[in-house]
Scaffold this active site. Structure first.
Site, PDB file in Angstrom:
ATOM      1  N   GLU A 156       0.842  -1.193   0.000  1.00 33.66           N
ATOM      2  CA  GLU A 156       0.000   0.000   0.000  1.00 33.66           C
ATOM      3  C   GLU A 156       0.879   1.246   0.000  1.00 33.66           C
ATOM      4  O   GLU A 156       2.019   1.208   0.481  1.00 33.66           O
ATOM      5  CB  GLU A 156      -0.921  -0.008   1.226  1.00 33.66           C
ATOM      6  CG  GLU A 156      -1.874  -1.197   1.250  1.00 33.66           C
ATOM      7  CD  GLU A 156      -2.590  -1.362   2.577  1.00 33.66           C
ATOM      8  OE1 GLU A 156      -3.614  -2.071   2.606  1.00 33.66           O
ATOM      9  OE2 GLU A 156      -2.134  -0.794   3.597  1.00 33.66           O
ATOM     10  N   GLU A 202      -0.840 -15.666   5.443  1.00 38.74           N
ATOM     11  CA  GLU A 202      -0.705 -14.220   5.236  1.00 38.74           C
ATOM     12  C   GLU A 202      -0.149 -13.599   6.513  1.00 38.74           C
ATOM     13  O   GLU A 202      -0.812 -13.611   7.553  1.00 38.74           O
ATOM     14  CB  GLU A 202      -2.062 -13.615   4.898  1.00 38.74           C
ATOM     15  CG  GLU A 202      -2.014 -12.109   4.676  1.00 38.74           C
ATOM     16  CD  GLU A 202      -3.409 -11.530   4.450  1.00 38.74           C
ATOM     17  OE1 GLU A 202      -3.672 -11.067   3.325  1.00 38.74           O
ATOM     18  OE2 GLU A 202      -4.227 -11.555   5.393  1.00 38.74           O
ATOM     19  N   ARG A 244       0.512 -10.358   8.316  1.00 36.69           N
ATOM     20  CA  ARG A 244      -0.128  -9.057   8.123  1.00 36.69           C
ATOM     21  C   ARG A 244       0.642  -7.885   8.738  1.00 36.69           C
ATOM     22  O   ARG A 244       0.249  -6.731   8.569  1.00 36.69           O
ATOM     23  CB  ARG A 244      -1.541  -9.109   8.710  1.00 36.69           C
ATOM     24  CG  ARG A 244      -2.437 -10.120   8.022  1.00 36.69           C
ATOM     25  CD  ARG A 244      -3.793 -10.258   8.707  1.00 36.69           C
ATOM     26  NE  ARG A 244      -4.500  -8.991   8.795  1.00 36.69           N
ATOM     27  CZ  ARG A 244      -5.191  -8.440   7.803  1.00 36.69           C
ATOM     28  NH1 ARG A 244      -5.254  -9.054   6.631  1.00 36.69           N
ATOM     29  NH2 ARG A 244      -5.815  -7.290   7.973  1.00 36.69           N
TER      30      ARG A 244
END
Length: 446
Positions: free
Chosen positions: A136, A335, A337
């Site tokens: 991001e 995953e 995170r």
């Protein structure tokens, strides 16, 4: 597997009018570096004879041992979609490994260090360690002097469209350029915070995936500038909104296929997957310094903004450190995170792999999954369920790293020592600052 040969590169450079060649590598802090040479030096580059001064690079070598060699990985040959200027031809790049003058790999090279840890993985019978990243970033406007401001270019939210998402055109151009460079883009959308975006692409083996992250950052920043914007991968540039993460989707393979998948296992996870998750949880305190390597990283790792704060795992819950996405079979993955985009991807992958392999080798017991909202649990409840906090500051994370021999070995002595030294300097520079918040709180009160 070799995609490109010397002969192919030489012919491609001629056919595409390549005039300059960037020899790229990454320093210990994750910063992309490059030596740019005219294409007339191509033969020298391809013969591994290109030398540079390693004493000028963060965490590399001392001044008295500065000569280093750049060995290009031919598979990373890439011609950028933007030129060197009107009439000046094109620019290509090769990502390089760093070698000592005696022909041995340099132990301070993050890319070479990842290959070393992958060698340990192969000795255990595994063939590939794959990564699908979810980086991001924020887009801010530039001022009249082309310096970044804190003025956002949109006020959109999660999955918003234009005209609310004014970054859509910039993001679309980023995707088009990435596709031109060979990226298989899977998703592109506005993220939760105003001005925040995410672009995801297909997974690859560990080294290639890390190369792709570094290329991605370069493309994002370059295209953003063309739109009068500044792209930043700073984890938490703004107070009161979500920070930027870079979730790591990890999978381990053998010759038989995905080693994390077992159709007969609980949640269809293999014992290998359960051991890997257990190792990741066990070493989370230590690898946080690598996966969240800046003072600012810990402004993101706070409750209330979707970033993980607690060391736990779940098959569906998004509040723990580790989530197991729903796909199974060849797509089975875990995953992680907590990782943010300021991390050096090569070091993050090396330490995460080292943690997971430790869990597999030592048959570490996997705690029960936490399928409740951890943010809604009080401390007593969390501890009763074996849930503990990630480090809350860079200093705490570095201290945890110093106590974990497995993760230290995942870095190697040279990288570990230089990384810790750099982070102690960073913390000391931060802690002596007097902030506006402190003045507002204390100046009149005391």
């Amino acid at each position: 597997m070799t995609k490109f040969t010397k002969e192919f590169i030489e012919q491609a450079a001629k056919d595409e009018d390549v005039r300059f060649l960037r020899l790229m590598f990454t320093d210990i802090l994750g910063t992309i570096k490059n030596v740019e040479v005219p294409i007339s030096q191509l033969d020298k580059v391809l013969d591994n004879k290109m030398m540079f001064d390693g004493s000028s690079i963060e965490g590399f070598v001392r001044i008295e041992e500065s000569d280093m060699y750049l060995h290009p990985d031919l598979n990373t040959w890439l011609i950028f979609p933007w030129g060197a200027g009107e009439g000046n031809g094109k620019i290509a790049r090769l990502i390089c490994d760093i070698y000592n003058p005696d022909g041995t790999p340099f132990l301070g090279d993050p890319r070479a260090n990842l290959k070393r840890v992958l060698g340990e993985m192969e000795e255990l019978g595994f063939t590939e360690f794959n990564l699908g990243p979810e980086p991001e970033f924020f887009l801010f406007k530039l001022d009249d002097k082309n310096e970044p401001t804190l003025e956002l270019n949109d006020h959109g939210g999660y999955f918003d469209l234009a005209p609310v998402d004014l970054g859509e055109n910039c993001r679309r151009d980023i995707v088009l350029q990435l596709e031109e460079l060979g990226f298989e883009i899977e998703a592109s959308h506005h993220e939760v915070a105003p001005g925040q975006h995410e672009i995801d692409w297909k997974y690859a083996n560990a080294v290639e995936a890390c190369d792709n992250i570094q290329t991605f950052k370069l493309v994002v920043k370059t295209v953003a500038r063309q739109h009068g914007l500044h792209a930043t991968f700073m984890p938490k540039p703004l107070f009161g909104v979500n920070g930027s993460g870079m979730h790591f989707n990890l999978s381990l393979f053998t010759k038989e296929g995905n080693a994390f998948y077992d159709s007969e296992g609980e949640m269809e996870l293999s014992d290998t997957a359960r051991g890997f998750i257990a190792g990741t949880l066990a070493h989370a305190h230590a690898f946080t310094a690598i996966c969240n390597p800046t003072v600012n990283s810990y402004k993101r790792l706070v409750p209330g903004y979707e970033a993980p704060v607690y060391i736990a795992w779940s098959g569906r819950n998004r509040s723990p450190l580790i989530r197991i996405p729903g796909s199974r079979g060849m797509s089975t993955r875990i995953e992680v995170r907590s990782v943010d985009p300021s991390a050096n991807p090569y070091l993050a992958m090396a330490t995460l792999l080292k943690a997971g392999l430790d869990g597999i080798k030592n048959d570490l017991e996997l705690p029960a999954p936490i399928d409740r909202n951890i943010y809604a649990m009080d401390e007593e409840d969390r501890h009763a369920n074996g849930i503990y906090d990630l480090p809350s500051t860079l200093l705490d994370a570095v201290k945890a790293l110093s106590k974990d021999d497995v993760i230290k070995d995942g870095l190697g002595e040279h990288i570990y020592n230089n990384f810790v030294e750099a982070k102690k300097v960073e913390w000391d520079a931060f802690r002596i600052q007097v902030t506006q918040w402190e003045r507002e709180q204390y100046l009149k009160l005391y």
